[in-house]
Design an enzyme around this catalytic site. Structure first.
Site, short mmCIF file in Angstrom:
data_model
loop_
_atom_site.label_atom_id
_atom_site.label_comp_id
_atom_site.label_asym_id
_atom_site.label_seq_id
_atom_site.Cartn_x
_atom_site.Cartn_y
_atom_site.Cartn_z
N ARG A 246 -27.62 17.00 30.88
CA ARG A 246 -28.57 18.11 30.83
C ARG A 246 -29.31 18.04 29.50
O ARG A 246 -28.72 17.77 28.45
CB ARG A 246 -27.86 19.47 30.96
N GLU A 275 -37.90 20.59 30.21
CA GLU A 275 -38.44 19.77 31.30
C GLU A 275 -38.98 20.59 32.46
O GLU A 275 -39.79 20.12 33.25
CB GLU A 275 -37.38 18.81 31.83
N HIS A 307 -35.55 13.13 35.29
CA HIS A 307 -34.37 13.74 35.93
C HIS A 307 -34.16 13.16 37.33
O HIS A 307 -34.08 13.88 38.33
CB HIS A 307 -34.54 15.27 36.00
#
Length: 336
Positions: A246, A275, A307
């Protein structure tokens, strides 16, 4: 909190009467899987590509269970709206659930469950990023695209000659360790509850001794900015940092200068602070407001990906199946 392994029991299938589940934030590939799998579980899915919000909570009326994506934060107004239309269970199609205030949801009568999926998806991607980082892949490929085929000024490194520190030894961290064993490198791990047989050391020792540090810890209040300025300064000079966990595990404002001044050798980041609203969107024709992201992408020793480590056919199938199974387990009263 509940979670589900990627298996289903026979009593979930061919249930009668059918169970309704509203599925929010559903991309076309996910939607196809939900439509393919739902009938076998006796489920009637209501599917929307829109992320769950207070304005579309009405789509869940009549269904006690909803499935949501991880790409959008789910605020208190949305949770209250879901509660008003009768939702009692929310399954997030992710391992992490930091985009949801779980305590608040449960305080208004909505239970939250996450899913498990193939750890191999993220583990494979993590090893790819490690190899790309230590072999200067970003600049090598960029140069080749411009027909500059000279060797890089800095020679690459072989993983067998390095010490790799793995922070977090859950399913994904353990899968990363399993892969690293084949490279013959020294492996160090750190976890509040170590689950591997390799060398487990205090966090500061891991940072001081590791040539590569890879993050696989969950994001909690305790792990937010786990790598802050002080801990980044403790890292071995020239070390590489990999993050497929994360974004907020790293203090980005502390990371940038450490990369700029050569304190760190490089970074490969599949996740990043801030993000949200950038990753998963087409930003080619609009400005990027994150100065940190723009600066990181300028640096020749930093790899950024949006991601995407989890995104494989196997993992997506696990995610869809387990979201359905979680909802049916709740409906059946088995809340273990």
């Amino acid at each position: 909190m509940t979670s589900s392994e990627p298996t289903a029991t026979a009593d979930h299938r061919n249930r009668s009467p059918a169970t309704g589940i509203t599925i929010y934030g559903c991309e076309p590939d996910e939607a196809a899987l939900f439509r393919e799998m739902a009938p076998g579980f006796g489920v009637v899915p209501t599917i929307t590509e829109a992320a769950v919000s207070a304005s579309n909570a009405e789509l869940a009326r009549g269904n006690r269970c909803v499935s949501v994506g991880h790409k959008t934060r789910i605020g208190h107004p949305t949770l209250r709206a879901l509660g008003r239309v009768g939702v009692k269970y929310l399954s997030t199609r992710s391992i992490g659930y930091n985009h949801i205030d779980v305590a608040y949801a449960e305080s208004i009568g909505i239970r939250v469950g996450n899913v498990s999926y193939s750890p191999d998806s993220v583990a494979d991607y993590t090893l790819m990023l490690m190899l790309m980082a230590v072999r200067n892949a970003k600049e090598t490929v960029r140069r080749a695209d411009l027909h500059d085929y000279r060797l890089h000024e800095v020679r690459g490194k072989e993983v067998r000659d390095l010490t790799v520190g793995v922070i977090g030894t859950g399913r994904i961290g353990t899968a990363v360790v399993d892969r690293l064993l084949g490279f013959g490198c020294r492996i160090l791990t750190h976890d509040a509850r170590p689950e591997t047989s390799v060398d487990h050391v205090p966090l500061d020792a891991l940072l001081e001794w590791s040539d590569i540090v890879t993050l696989h810890a969950p994001l909690t209040a305790e792990t937010h900015h786990l790598l802050d300025r002080h801990r980044i300064e403790r890292m071995k000079r020239g070390a590489f940092l990999i993050n497929t966990g994360r974004g907020p595990l790293i203090d980005t404002e502390a990371l940038v200068p450490a990369l700029e001044n050569g304190r760190l050798g490089g970074a490969a980041l599949d996740v990043l602070e801030g993000e949200e609203g950038i990753f998963y969107a087409d930003c080619r024709d609009k400005p990027i407001e994150s100065k940190a992201l723009l600066r990181l992408q300028e640096l020749p020793n930093v790899l950024i990906s949006p991601h995407t480590a989890y995104y494989t056919d196997h993992a997506l199938s696990d995610t869809v199946e387990n979201s359905i199974v979680n909802c049916l387990t709740f409906e059946n009263g088995n809340q273990a």
